[in-house]
Design an enzyme around this catalytic site. Sequence first.
Site, PDB file in Angstrom:
ATOM      1  N   HIS A 121      77.764   6.532  68.944  1.00 32.71           N
ATOM      2  CA  HIS A 121      78.229   5.276  69.645  1.00 32.71           C
ATOM      3  C   HIS A 121      79.367   5.745  70.714  1.00 32.71           C
ATOM      4  O   HIS A 121      79.499   4.616  71.638  1.00 32.71           O
ATOM      5  CB  HIS A 121      78.810   4.151  68.764  1.00 32.71           C
ATOM      6  CG  HIS A 121      77.867   3.633  67.729  1.00 32.71           C
ATOM      7  ND1 HIS A 121      76.415   3.343  67.953  1.00 32.71           N
ATOM      8  CD2 HIS A 121      77.758   3.484  66.418  1.00 32.71           C
ATOM      9  CE1 HIS A 121      75.812   2.759  66.807  1.00 32.71           C
ATOM     10  NE2 HIS A 121      76.614   3.054  65.812  1.00 32.71           N
ATOM     11  N   ASP A 158      69.385   7.264  62.769  1.00 31.54           N
ATOM     12  CA  ASP A 158      70.554   6.398  62.191  1.00 31.54           C
ATOM     13  C   ASP A 158      70.085   5.020  62.397  1.00 31.54           C
ATOM     14  O   ASP A 158      69.284   4.706  63.498  1.00 31.54           O
ATOM     15  CB  ASP A 158      71.956   6.715  62.958  1.00 31.54           C
ATOM     16  CG  ASP A 158      73.020   5.880  62.448  1.00 31.54           C
ATOM     17  OD1 ASP A 158      74.181   6.469  61.797  1.00 31.54           O
ATOM     18  OD2 ASP A 158      73.166   4.637  62.596  1.00 31.54           O
ATOM     19  N   HIS A 160      71.478   2.599  63.314  1.00 35.19           N
ATOM     20  CA  HIS A 160      72.075   1.562  64.462  1.00 35.19           C
ATOM     21  C   HIS A 160      71.707   2.449  65.802  1.00 35.19           C
ATOM     22  O   HIS A 160      71.529   3.721  65.818  1.00 35.19           O
ATOM     23  CB  HIS A 160      73.747   1.893  64.461  1.00 35.19           C
ATOM     24  CG  HIS A 160      74.121   1.061  63.158  1.00 35.19           C
ATOM     25  ND1 HIS A 160      74.474   1.738  62.352  1.00 35.19           N
ATOM     26  CD2 HIS A 160      74.109  -0.323  62.961  1.00 35.19           C
ATOM     27  CE1 HIS A 160      74.940   0.976  61.042  1.00 35.19           C
ATOM     28  NE2 HIS A 160      74.751  -0.341  61.592  1.00 35.19           N
ATOM     29  N   ASP A 237      71.712   5.578  57.213  1.00 30.31           N
ATOM     30  CA  ASP A 237      72.137   3.981  56.744  1.00 30.31           C
ATOM     31  C   ASP A 237      70.901   3.129  56.911  1.00 30.31           C
ATOM     32  O   ASP A 237      70.958   2.009  56.849  1.00 30.31           O
ATOM     33  CB  ASP A 237      73.376   3.604  57.739  1.00 30.31           C
ATOM     34  CG  ASP A 237      73.315   4.100  59.269  1.00 30.31           C
ATOM     35  OD1 ASP A 237      72.134   4.570  59.468  1.00 30.31           O
ATOM     36  OD2 ASP A 237      74.333   3.758  59.991  1.00 30.31           O
TER      37      ASP A 237
HETATM   38 ZN   LIG Z   1      74.549   3.968  61.714  1.00 23.78          ZN
END
Ligand SMILES: [Zn+2]
Length: 295
Positions: A121, A158, A160, A237
């Site tokens: 991120h 991931d 996200h 995740d």
């Molecule tokens: Zn994540």
Amino acid sequence: MVILFSHPDCVKYSQPGHPERPYRIEATVSYLKAQKQWNDRLDWQESRNAKDEDLRLAHSDTHIQSVIEGGQGGVGFDADTPAYPNIDTHARRSVGSAIQAMECALQGKTAMSLIRPPGHHATPNRAMGFCYFNSIAIATLKAQSQPNIQKVAVLDFDVHHGNGTQDILIGKPDVMFYSLHQSPCYPGTGLKDEKNCHNFPLPPQTDPEDYRKTFTQALSEIQEWKPDLLAVSAGFDAFKEDPLSDQALEMSDFEWFGSQIRESGIPAFHVLEGGYSDRLPEVIESYLEGIDPKD
Ligand SMILES: [Zn+2]
């Protein structure tokens, strides 16, 4: 044999209740070391800190300085991303660890960076979402300066969207970014393709079969592009028990992801991103089984 890069100091920062917690690495390392069947299949090596010149491949001097100041007791970056003591050193070590894994892949070895904080991120100018420096993007750009390496693909599974990786790699020559992620979900980006960034948003509770089909689609596009190297942002995740998402993947799906990457035949290195459930150690074990199955 899988080379695992980690460092005992990476568990030395925490905040009560924060999901990006020392347990993630502590429990995974002790679990894997306790498994007899892994004794002679894992080669543990210590992560080294990345240099300033490495950080500058992806980040502005202003950002690097802000993480350093954060590590000296500065204010936090956002509610998720506190200014832990020495966080600059911890984040620098995560970058170094990814670079070490990348260098192993160039020597034909299978390697994974098993360390925190994560990185995908972190944008050129901003720490966010538990991430300070973008390890996978830096390792990708550094790989391109190595002999015989031109085209590098990044695959981020991931749950996200790897918004930081996209922000750093967008428009970069000979780089392709592929991300599978839940939508709607944090950070809300990655809803469509942009230039060399290919996004596969998946709704909550996507059927694992459909998840696998999407993974196959992304990986076959990567194979068609014929990269010299594949950088994998391995976040765990999307596991069904993960507290930060709403997906249904089983451990066996992560083993399958790993096996698909191995069977693609592209030299690859793997970098831990997210994964917050109490069963993260077993999920990572499943993935390792996929990238390097027992004979
Ligand atoms: Zn994540």
